[in-house]
Design an enzyme around this catalytic site. Sequence first.
Site, PDB file in Angstrom:
ATOM      1  N   GLU A 172       0.631   3.913   1.883  1.00 25.32           N
ATOM      2  CA  GLU A 172       0.998   4.367   3.232  1.00 25.32           C
ATOM      3  C   GLU A 172       2.210   3.606   3.739  1.00 25.32           C
ATOM      4  O   GLU A 172       3.127   4.182   4.330  1.00 25.32           O
ATOM      5  CB  GLU A 172      -0.171   4.146   4.204  1.00 25.32           C
ATOM      6  CG  GLU A 172      -1.439   4.887   3.839  1.00 25.32           C
ATOM      7  CD  GLU A 172      -2.369   4.065   2.948  1.00 25.32           C
ATOM      8  OE1 GLU A 172      -1.880   3.351   2.049  1.00 25.32           O
ATOM      9  OE2 GLU A 172      -3.581   4.157   3.150  1.00 25.32           O
TER      10      GLU A 172
ATOM     11  N   CYS B  27       0.830  -1.210   0.000  1.00 25.05           N
ATOM     12  CA  CYS B  27       0.000   0.000   0.000  1.00 25.05           C
ATOM     13  C   CYS B  27       0.863   1.259   0.000  1.00 25.05           C
ATOM     14  O   CYS B  27       2.017   1.247   0.446  1.00 25.05           O
ATOM     15  CB  CYS B  27      -0.877   0.042   1.236  1.00 25.05           C
ATOM     16  SG  CYS B  27      -2.192  -1.175   1.281  1.00 25.05           S
TER      17      CYS B  27
ATOM     18  N   CYS C  74      -2.121  -0.966   7.283  1.00 22.18           N
ATOM     19  CA  CYS C  74      -1.370   0.301   7.284  1.00 22.18           C
ATOM     20  C   CYS C  74      -1.592   1.065   8.587  1.00 22.18           C
ATOM     21  O   CYS C  74      -0.667   1.688   9.113  1.00 22.18           O
ATOM     22  CB  CYS C  74      -1.765   1.156   6.083  1.00 22.18           C
ATOM     23  SG  CYS C  74      -1.142   0.473   4.536  1.00 22.18           S
TER      24      CYS C  74
HETATM   25  N1  THU Z   1      -4.275   0.375  -1.189  1.00 26.06           N
HETATM   26  C1  THU Z   1      -3.427   1.313  -0.667  1.00 26.06           C
HETATM   27  O1  THU Z   1      -2.453   1.704  -1.307  1.00 26.06           O
HETATM   28  N2  THU Z   1      -3.692   1.789   0.584  1.00 26.06           N
HETATM   29  C2  THU Z   1      -4.714   1.368   1.367  1.00 26.06           C
HETATM   30  O2  THU Z   1      -4.757   1.702   2.535  1.00 26.06           O
HETATM   31  C3  THU Z   1      -5.772   0.535   0.787  1.00 26.06           C
HETATM   32  C4  THU Z   1      -5.424  -0.144  -0.482  1.00 26.06           C
HETATM   33  C5  THU Z   1      -3.989  -0.168  -2.521  1.00 26.06           C
HETATM   34  C6  THU Z   1      -3.541  -1.588  -2.526  1.00 26.06           C
HETATM   35  C7  THU Z   1      -3.937  -2.036  -3.917  1.00 26.06           C
HETATM   36  O3  THU Z   1      -2.879  -1.705  -4.796  1.00 26.06           O
HETATM   37  C8  THU Z   1      -5.141  -1.178  -4.263  1.00 26.06           C
HETATM   38  O4  THU Z   1      -5.146  -0.121  -3.321  1.00 26.06           O
HETATM   39  C9  THU Z   1      -6.461  -1.915  -4.186  1.00 26.06           C
HETATM   40  O5  THU Z   1      -6.589  -2.563  -2.990  1.00 26.06           O
END
Ligand code: THU
Length: 140
Positions: free
Chosen positions: A58, A56, A97
């Site tokens: 974060e 993710c 996260c």
């Molecule tokens: N994702 C994030 O980058 N941060 C989050 O807190 C929630 C999900 C991303 C992970 C994945 O690449 C996409 O969003 C769909 O889940």
Amino acid sequence: MTEQQKKQLIREALLARENSYSPYSGYRVGAALLAEDGRIFRGCNIENAAYTPTNCAERTAVFKAVSEGCRTFQAIAVVGGKEEKPSGDYAYPCGVCRQVLREFVEVSQFVVICARSEEDYREWTLGELLPESFGPAQLA
Ligand code: THU
């Protein structure tokens, strides 16, 4: 944090989102983590063909900071949404996260900003988003 600092952090998160590597979900996320000393660490989500190694935005920002020796933080701004569209909705940090952030901050002080634009955002303390959490003190 001043209004101006919040807007700057959101701008940084929007810039971070431009580097999102998300060919599988099409959900593009950017984060900007403000360190206690004023440095800002940007992060984007980085997906993987095997799916589970996806990181993710974060956590990318946190891991960049910690790997550079920085462990004290004030706030994080998060922006996200499908493809190139400006975020239709707020992108909230996932549970993993929130837990990773919790490791390094005082939950009652650390601010989480979820933004659709510089002008349109919501904010909480991490403690509000992750109440009664498990942390380093439990293992001391
Ligand atoms: N994702 C994030 O980058 N941060 C989050 O807190 C929630 C999900 C991303 C992970 C994945 O690449 C996409 O969003 C769909 O889940």
